[in-house]
Design an enzyme around this catalytic site. Structure first.
Site, PDB file in Angstrom:
ATOM      1  N   THR A 117     -26.454 -36.176 -37.564  1.00 14.31           N
ATOM      2  CA  THR A 117     -26.977 -35.919 -38.668  1.00 14.31           C
ATOM      3  C   THR A 117     -27.348 -37.004 -39.565  1.00 14.31           C
ATOM      4  O   THR A 117     -26.696 -38.008 -39.408  1.00 14.31           O
ATOM      5  CB  THR A 117     -26.253 -35.078 -39.697  1.00 14.31           C
ATOM      6  OG1 THR A 117     -26.709 -34.964 -41.174  1.00 14.31           O
ATOM      7  CG2 THR A 117     -24.775 -35.476 -39.877  1.00 14.31           C
ATOM      8  N   TYR A 141     -18.524 -34.007 -44.214  1.00 18.97           N
ATOM      9  CA  TYR A 141     -19.493 -33.511 -43.109  1.00 18.97           C
ATOM     10  C   TYR A 141     -19.879 -34.720 -42.354  1.00 18.97           C
ATOM     11  O   TYR A 141     -20.040 -34.842 -41.229  1.00 18.97           O
ATOM     12  CB  TYR A 141     -20.600 -32.920 -43.669  1.00 18.97           C
ATOM     13  CG  TYR A 141     -21.660 -32.357 -42.746  1.00 18.97           C
ATOM     14  CD1 TYR A 141     -21.389 -31.473 -41.574  1.00 18.97           C
ATOM     15  CD2 TYR A 141     -22.965 -32.726 -42.946  1.00 18.97           C
ATOM     16  CE1 TYR A 141     -22.318 -31.414 -40.691  1.00 18.97           C
ATOM     17  CE2 TYR A 141     -23.792 -32.401 -41.982  1.00 18.97           C
ATOM     18  CZ  TYR A 141     -23.686 -31.746 -40.957  1.00 18.97           C
ATOM     19  OH  TYR A 141     -24.764 -31.602 -40.121  1.00 18.97           O
TER      20      TYR A 141
END
Ligand code: UFG
Length: 327
Positions: A117, A141
């Site tokens: 990501t 995350y």
């Protein structure tokens, strides 16, 4: 037929990847625990129900299917939740991925495609984000995904496990044929929440923060159509078959849109007003995340064809009105 093990194949991006793999002549075997995925989304190949925490189960699945490659989508991916419950993210994302990577290495499977990501880059205002940008995540995350990139690097050195790492920007849209689409419970993403507000399924969309240092005060993101994104994965698989190396690629279009711009476009595409409330910032959100790299284009030949904001909203809107899953 060549088999690819797809973790999270019952989820939003994983199910679109299974469709693209099947179309390209591969057999996608979905491995999913249905914590966030949907049985109805497994349409394009066999299913192996299981959890990444279960190492014996993983070993059995590798022995049974002998995949030539793994595509690893299964993950917890909510930025806000990762800030309030970091342990859950480290245990599930990092622990689960480590089990999977070890199982692949033990089974002699040499090719690994990993969903990373742009959240691994953190908040680098004004910096062009390419694959060599420093990775300084500002939420758990992103930190968990960066750690998995490091694990893959270690296993390349120790076991010759080659990997393509894709750092996604904001994925949106749905399969234009309506076979699969985005369906989260609970939903936290901007476009589906906005479509809910347009349809009256919720009172309004809350804009998280209007005091960012951007032209209209709201966060800027680089939105990429899920079908373009999964096409890159098939190209990544071919790259691994030919190159037998390891490489990271950004997957974004290079164009950023603010939250207010997405609201505006959603109103025009659906021809309906978007009820909004201006709210506080959400913890863990970066000001702007826009890809500044053309590496995927140059090295993989990736050409996004559906990633205009209008297309993404229109495909999401069609799915939103007609498609849904049951557990
Ligand atoms: N937003 C709102 N209101 C909402 C929901 C979102 O204003 O109700 C804003 C967010 O603050 C953000 C933008 O809309 O500025 C996009 O938010 P999303 O929740 O749709 O997406 P994120 O940018 O938080 O996260 C997504 C993926 C992550 C990925 C990340 C990278 O969910 O997996 O993009 O930015 F890591």
């Amino acid at each position: 037929m060549t088999t690819v093990l797809v973790t999270g194949g019952a989820g939003y991006i994983g199910s679109h990847a299974c469709k693209a793999l099947a179309r390209a002549g591969y057999t996608p075997v979905t491995f999913d625990n249905f914590e966030t995925g949907w049985r109805d989304a497994v349409k394009f190949g066999p299913l192996e129900e299981g959890d990444l925490q279960d190492r014996d189960r993983l070993r059995d699945v590798f022995a049974k299917h002998k995949p030539v490659a793994v595509m690893h989508f299964a993950a917890l991916s909510l930025v806000g939740e990762s800030m309030s419950n970091p342990g859950k993210y480290w245990r599930s994302n990092v622990g689960g991925s480590l089990n999977l990577i070890e199982a692949a290495a033990e089974a002699g499977c040499k090719n690994f495609v990993f969903s990373s990501t742009c959240a691994t880059y953190g908040d680098q205002d004004g910096v062009v984000l390419d694959e060599n940008s420093t990775q300084m995540p500002i939420n758990s995350y992103g930190a968990s995904k960066r750690a998995i990139e490091d694990i893959l690097d270690n296993f390349r050195a120790s076991h010759g496990l080659n990997s393509v790492i894709f750092r996604y920007f904001n994925v949106a849209g749905a399969d234009p044929d309506g076979e699969v689409g985005e369906f989260h419970q609970p939903e936290t993403h901007l476009i589906p929440l906005m479509l809910d507000a347009i349809e009256g399924k919720r009172d309004a969309l809350t804009i998280f923060g209007t005091d960012y240092d951007t032209p209209d005060g709201t966060c800027i993101r680089d939105y990429v159509h899920v079908c373009d994104l999964v096409d890159a994965h098939v190209l990544g698989l071919k790259w691994l078959e030919d190159e037998k190396g390891s490489r990271a690629f950004n997957l974004g279009t290079g164009t950023g849109f603010s939250v207010r711009e997405v609201v505006h476009h959603s109103g025009s595409v659906t021809n309906k007003p978007v009820p909004i409330i201006e709210g506080a910032r959400r913890a863990g959100d970066a000001t702007a995340l826009v890809s500044g790299s053309r590496r995927a284009d140059k090295e993989l030949g990736w050409k996004p064809t559906r990633s205009t904001l209008e297309n993404m909203i229109a495909d999401a809107w069609r799915w939103h009105q007609n498609g849904h899953y049951d557990r």
